[in-house]
Design a protein around this motif. Sequence first.
Motif, PDB file in Angstrom:
ATOM      1  N   THR A   1      41.017  45.304  39.406  1.00 25.92           N
ATOM      2  CA  THR A   1      40.341  44.622  40.507  1.00 25.92           C
ATOM      3  C   THR A   1      38.891  44.321  40.156  1.00 25.92           C
ATOM      4  OG1 THR A   1      41.756  45.826  42.048  1.00 25.92           O
ATOM      5  CG2 THR A   1      39.820  44.732  42.970  1.00 25.92           C
ATOM      6  N   GLY A   2      38.190  45.310  39.607  1.00 32.18           N
ATOM      7  CA  GLY A   2      36.775  45.129  39.291  1.00 32.18           C
ATOM      8  C   GLY A   2      36.549  44.100  38.194  1.00 32.18           C
ATOM      9  N   ALA A   3      37.260  44.254  37.079  1.00 27.14           N
ATOM     10  CA  ALA A   3      37.102  43.304  35.979  1.00 27.14           C
ATOM     11  C   ALA A   3      37.510  41.906  36.406  1.00 27.14           C
ATOM     12  CB  ALA A   3      37.924  43.760  34.774  1.00 27.14           C
TER      13      ALA A   3
ATOM     14  N   ALA B   1      29.094  49.479  43.739  1.00 29.57           N
ATOM     15  CA  ALA B   1      28.591  48.192  44.218  1.00 29.57           C
ATOM     16  C   ALA B   1      27.550  47.625  43.270  1.00 29.57           C
ATOM     17  CB  ALA B   1      28.009  48.355  45.626  1.00 29.57           C
ATOM     18  N   SER B   2      26.659  48.474  42.777  1.00 26.87           N
ATOM     19  CA  SER B   2      25.629  48.012  41.852  1.00 26.87           C
ATOM     20  C   SER B   2      26.250  47.454  40.573  1.00 26.87           C
ATOM     21  CB  SER B   2      24.683  49.171  41.517  1.00 26.87           C
ATOM     22  OG  SER B   2      23.744  48.782  40.542  1.00 26.87           O
ATOM     23  N   THR B   3      27.244  48.164  40.042  1.00 26.13           N
ATOM     24  CA  THR B   3      27.937  47.686  38.838  1.00 26.13           C
ATOM     25  C   THR B   3      28.607  46.349  39.098  1.00 26.13           C
ATOM     26  OG1 THR B   3      28.344  49.939  38.057  1.00 26.13           O
ATOM     27  CG2 THR B   3      29.772  48.204  37.194  1.00 26.13           C
ATOM     28  N   THR B   4      29.261  46.217  40.247  1.00 29.87           N
ATOM     29  CA  THR B   4      29.957  44.976  40.590  1.00 29.87           C
ATOM     30  C   THR B   4      29.001  43.796  40.646  1.00 29.87           C
ATOM     31  OG1 THR B   4      31.589  46.201  41.894  1.00 29.87           O
ATOM     32  CG2 THR B   4      31.400  43.845  42.319  1.00 29.87           C
ATOM     33  N   LEU B   5      27.882  43.967  41.340  1.00 33.33           N
ATOM     34  CA  LEU B   5      26.948  42.859  41.535  1.00 33.33           C
ATOM     35  C   LEU B   5      26.255  42.462  40.234  1.00 33.33           C
ATOM     36  CD1 LEU B   5      25.387  43.970  44.951  1.00 33.33           C
ATOM     37  CD2 LEU B   5      27.108  42.191  44.551  1.00 33.33           C
ATOM     38  N   ARG B   6      25.822  43.467  39.452  1.00 34.57           N
ATOM     39  CA  ARG B   6      25.143  43.150  38.198  1.00 34.57           C
ATOM     40  C   ARG B   6      26.079  42.451  37.213  1.00 34.57           C
ATOM     41  NH1 ARG B   6      22.725  48.684  36.205  1.00 34.57           N
ATOM     42  NH2 ARG B   6      24.376  49.555  37.526  1.00 34.57           N
ATOM     43  N   THR B   7      27.299  42.943  37.136  1.00 32.62           N
ATOM     44  CA  THR B   7      28.250  42.371  36.190  1.00 32.62           C
ATOM     45  C   THR B   7      28.676  40.968  36.615  1.00 32.62           C
ATOM     46  OG1 THR B   7      29.052  44.615  35.786  1.00 32.62           O
ATOM     47  CG2 THR B   7      30.389  42.813  34.949  1.00 32.62           C
ATOM     48  N   THR B   8      28.866  40.768  37.917  1.00 34.61           N
ATOM     49  CA  THR B   8      29.242  39.445  38.416  1.00 34.61           C
ATOM     50  C   THR B   8      28.148  38.426  38.118  1.00 34.61           C
ATOM     51  OG1 THR B   8      30.572  40.423  40.191  1.00 34.61           O
ATOM     52  CG2 THR B   8      29.910  38.128  40.462  1.00 34.61           C
ATOM     53  N   LEU B   9      26.894  38.831  38.261  1.00 34.22           N
ATOM     54  CA  LEU B   9      25.775  37.920  37.985  1.00 34.22           C
ATOM     55  C   LEU B   9      25.785  37.472  36.528  1.00 34.22           C
ATOM     56  CD1 LEU B   9      23.132  36.528  38.819  1.00 34.22           C
ATOM     57  CD2 LEU B   9      21.929  38.652  38.220  1.00 34.22           C
ATOM     58  N   VAL B  10      25.977  38.413  35.616  1.00 32.47           N
ATOM     59  CA  VAL B  10      26.004  38.059  34.184  1.00 32.47           C
ATOM     60  C   VAL B  10      27.183  37.139  33.887  1.00 32.47           C
ATOM     61  CG1 VAL B  10      26.281  38.971  31.852  1.00 32.47           C
ATOM     62  CG2 VAL B  10      24.782  40.143  33.469  1.00 32.47           C
TER      63      VAL B  10
ATOM     64  N   ALA C   1      40.011  46.462  47.423  1.00 31.22           N
ATOM     65  CA  ALA C   1      38.905  45.729  46.799  1.00 31.22           C
ATOM     66  C   ALA C   1      37.560  46.039  47.455  1.00 31.22           C
ATOM     67  CB  ALA C   1      39.192  44.230  46.860  1.00 31.22           C
ATOM     68  N   ILE C   2      37.576  46.456  48.724  1.00 28.11           N
ATOM     69  CA  ILE C   2      36.321  46.753  49.415  1.00 28.11           C
ATOM     70  C   ILE C   2      35.545  47.869  48.725  1.00 28.11           C
ATOM     71  CG2 ILE C   2      37.328  48.455  50.990  1.00 28.11           C
ATOM     72  CD1 ILE C   2      34.646  45.805  51.830  1.00 28.11           C
ATOM     73  N   GLU C   3      36.258  48.724  47.981  1.00 28.45           N
ATOM     74  CA  GLU C   3      35.595  49.832  47.278  1.00 28.45           C
ATOM     75  C   GLU C   3      34.648  49.342  46.190  1.00 28.45           C
ATOM     76  OE1 GLU C   3      35.817  52.910  48.277  1.00 28.45           O
ATOM     77  OE2 GLU C   3      37.228  52.287  49.847  1.00 28.45           O
ATOM     78  N   LEU C   4      34.814  48.098  45.746  1.00 33.77           N
ATOM     79  CA  LEU C   4      33.900  47.537  44.738  1.00 33.77           C
ATOM     80  C   LEU C   4      32.487  47.391  45.285  1.00 33.77           C
ATOM     81  CD1 LEU C   4      36.125  44.691  43.235  1.00 33.77           C
ATOM     82  CD2 LEU C   4      35.589  46.905  42.188  1.00 33.77           C
TER      83      LEU C   4
END
Length: 334
Positions: A274-276, A140-149, A131-134
């Motif tokens: 993991t990401g989704a 990382a940018s994709t993870t943070l932006r998507t989590t915010l939305v 999971a650290i690879e997220l």
Amino acid sequence: ALALTVLTYACCTGLCAFAQTWWQLMIFRFVAALGIGGEWAVGASLLAETWPRAWRPWMAAVLQTGVNIGILAGAAVVALLAWVLPPGSERWVFLVGVLPALLVFYIRRHVPEPETWQRAEASVHHRNPGAIELFRGRIASTTLRTTLVCALSLSAWWLFMFWHPQHFRKLLAAEGLPPGEITRLVSMSFLLVNGLAIAGNFFGGWLAKRLGNRRAILLMFAALGGSMIGAFAVPRAFGELAWFWCPLVGFFSGAFGLFTMYLPPLFPTLLRTTGAGFCYNIGRVAAAVASVVFGLLAPVGDFREALLCAGFIGLAAAVASCWLPVRTHEDEVT
């Protein structure tokens, strides 16, 4: 993983029937929720890898419709069992939740492992990324932006779903209606919201086919937040809210169906689940916190103010959607 997550939420839902204290019920519900969140991520990834891309918006609509139908069916089962079971037997309704465990046998026999995933796992010699690879590199940018939305949009929706029935009960009680009639009217409005959500799922799929996922999500969340603000910006009567404004909110909740097929392909194959799962489920945690916090901050008994705040959170989700990725990981690979 799909079989285990289904088994987890089915068994823990059944165990709720035997809870003797509130904290036992809380533990069973918490573990069941872990299973539900895991099943969503695994199921979405499996479908993203097995269905053609052209079909994904419609598959997303069908999957989200399953959620709405499940809610309606659950309400029907509760009503039926409440009529059949003697008073004080409500806890046994939880045993119906064990039925999905039977799906495990079908999953083990008939759901294949996608070839895409098998090839990707073989290419890294079965040393799957953690999971650290997220949170490394471009991912990382994709993870943070998507989590915010996810956090903003789910907070707006859960605030609406949790507080608008309370607001309805307050309005109807002020009109002097008996408790039984209040429950009947609130239930009818709840069914209408979920019924319109089914139509919204397919509208969202149609919009994604025409404009792409990011623009469709942005427009749907803008309409979701706008309809909440329109509903609760000024005091309105029950009839106006229940038969027009709140079903309109339900219709635009079809945006959440797009997450099912949009989120997994944003991540590399071995990080899809993991990401989704991380983005969507962290959003669920934020939504749970927001539902309580905004309800407590609103003046005592003024549910309209909490619901109005939810509308602005929905608009914030639309703004944050401007920074969602346009190209998926699949696009970059191909």
